[in-house]
Design a protein around this motif. Structure first.
Motif, PDB file in Angstrom:
ATOM      1  N   LEU A 198      14.325  60.738  55.560  1.00  0.00           N
ATOM      2  CA  LEU A 198      14.307  61.586  56.752  1.00  0.00           C
ATOM      3  C   LEU A 198      14.305  63.066  56.372  1.00  0.00           C
ATOM      4  N   GLY A 199      15.037  63.414  55.320  1.00  0.00           N
ATOM      5  CA  GLY A 199      15.042  64.803  54.836  1.00  0.00           C
ATOM      6  C   GLY A 199      13.662  65.225  54.360  1.00  0.00           C
ATOM      7  N   ALA A 200      12.979  64.327  53.653  1.00  0.00           N
ATOM      8  CA  ALA A 200      11.624  64.635  53.167  1.00  0.00           C
ATOM      9  C   ALA A 200      10.677  64.845  54.336  1.00  0.00           C
ATOM     10  N   LEU A 238      15.950  74.355  54.417  1.00  0.00           N
ATOM     11  CA  LEU A 238      17.295  74.635  54.950  1.00  0.00           C
ATOM     12  C   LEU A 238      17.595  73.825  56.217  1.00  0.00           C
ATOM     13  N   LEU A 239      16.595  73.707  57.113  1.00  0.00           N
ATOM     14  CA  LEU A 239      16.853  72.994  58.369  1.00  0.00           C
ATOM     15  C   LEU A 239      16.864  71.479  58.195  1.00  0.00           C
ATOM     16  N   SER A 240      16.413  70.999  57.045  1.00  0.00           N
ATOM     17  CA  SER A 240      16.533  69.556  56.789  1.00  0.00           C
ATOM     18  C   SER A 240      17.998  69.174  56.543  1.00  0.00           C
ATOM     19  N   ILE A 241      18.810  70.165  56.183  1.00  0.00           N
ATOM     20  CA  ILE A 241      20.225  69.879  55.879  1.00  0.00           C
ATOM     21  C   ILE A 241      20.983  69.429  57.137  1.00  0.00           C
ATOM     22  N   SER A 252      19.736  64.744  52.026  1.00  0.00           N
ATOM     23  CA  SER A 252      18.602  65.341  52.728  1.00  0.00           C
ATOM     24  C   SER A 252      17.948  66.428  51.873  1.00  0.00           C
ATOM     25  N   MET A 253      18.759  67.198  51.152  1.00  0.00           N
ATOM     26  CA  MET A 253      18.201  68.214  50.248  1.00  0.00           C
ATOM     27  C   MET A 253      17.366  67.542  49.153  1.00  0.00           C
TER      28      MET A 253
END
Length: 319
Positions: free
Chosen positions: A53-55, A73-76, A213-214
């Motif tokens: 999901l982070g990717a 940053l917003l994937s965090i 996520s990072m």
């Protein structure tokens, strides 16, 4: 023998070490996330789904904003929000942690596959949206061999190894880290001493969501600049193996991630070596190499590592 010549060429090539660091980075983020979750007593095999999901989310955000850094940053917070469901199910409702995490993996796989066509108009993989540029480290880039290996490198790789120091310091040198370890070892005793077991466990799981996520964001906008369906390819599970191999310690997990990253880099280099006369139909088998290493290493470690005593055990506060 030719295989030794091939291996010599690989191990003396600085590119191999750069590839090792790059391959280790997503594993390192996810593995640190696993450490945070499990030392507080919550098993989190959902790392694979959170990475996926982070990717995906980092590529979507980059696609709409045009900024790879905003995508990263917003994937965090998206990873934090997704992992919250695991925390909610396993901490508040004391659900089975394996079942809860497996559900998140399946949701992430289904969701990312489904959303690709409505957002990008095509299934399978997204268009190229950009990737985070590498940075040149002054002075180091001119050092023979070392400069070619790490003189120019992605800042996210540097961030991943900096996070190892941060995690180690937080867990072993701060009162919060002491509470986290206490909750993972003996939540009843920690509760008696006034530690809020539930808050600490939520913190551990949400940290795992942020870090995993990072790791996923690095896979997409850090390496290739797009998202491919199921692109994590089991890295979340390898990160869990690295956490176990590292004995639930950030530094130990780092060395284990480097081992797995090296095996992935070796597999890639063997496939592309012009000296190795292997048919194209056989070369994809090299992709199994990191998983074989994982299996061998984890099997050899049975009985030699010790998880936190309360790992995977739901806590119910006595009235």
């Amino acid at each position: 023998m030719k295989i030794f010549e091939v291996l010599w060429n690989i191990f003396t090539n600085p590119l191999f070490y750069k590839l090792t660091l790059t391959a280790s980075t997503p594993l390192l983020f996810a593995s640190l996330g696993g450490v945070f979750s499990e030392i507080t007593g919550v098993v989190n095999i959902a790392l694979e789904g959170i990475m996926l999901l982070g990717a995906f989310s980092s590529v979507v955000i980059t696609y709409y904003t045009g900024s790879v850094w905003l995508g990263f940053l917003l994937s965090i917070p998206i990873g934090i929000g997704f992992s919250w469901f695991h925390a909610w199910a396993s901490i508040k409702w004391r659900g089975n942690q394996i079942v809860s995490a497996t559900a998140l993996i399946l949701i992430a796989q289904g969701l990312t596959g489904f959303l690709m066509e409505p957002i990008f108009g095509q299934p399978g993989q997204t268009p190229y949206v950009g990737r985070i540029n590498e940075v040149t480290i002054p002075g180091l880039s001119k050092v023979p061999f070392l400069g070619e290996a790490i003189g120019t490198i992605s800042p996210i790789v540097i961030l991943a190894f900096a996070m190892v120091l941060f995690a180690w310091f937080l867990i072993y040198k701060t009162p919060l880290g002491l509470r986290m370890r206490a909750v993972g070892e003996n939540p009843e005793a920690a509760d008696t001493l006034g530690v809020n077991v539930f808050k600490i466990r939520y913190f551990g799981v949400l940290m795992s969501g942020a870090l995993a996520s990072m790791g996923g964001a690095f896979l997409s906008i850090g390496e290739v600049g797009n998202f491919r369906e199921l692109m994590t390819g089991g890295r979340g599970f390898i990160a869990l193996a690295a956490m176990i191999l590292g004995n639930w310690n950030p530094v130990g997990a780092m060395w284990a991630c480097l081992l797995f990253g090296m095996s992935e880099a070796l597999a890639n280099q063997l496939q592309s070596s012009p000296l190795l006369n292997v048919s194209a139909t056989v070369k994809p088998l090299f992709n199994l190499f990191p998983f074989v290493v994982t299996l061998v290493v984890v099997a050899g470690l049975i009985g030699r590592t010790r998880p936190p005593a309360a790992d995977g055990i739901p806590y119910e506060k006595e009235e």
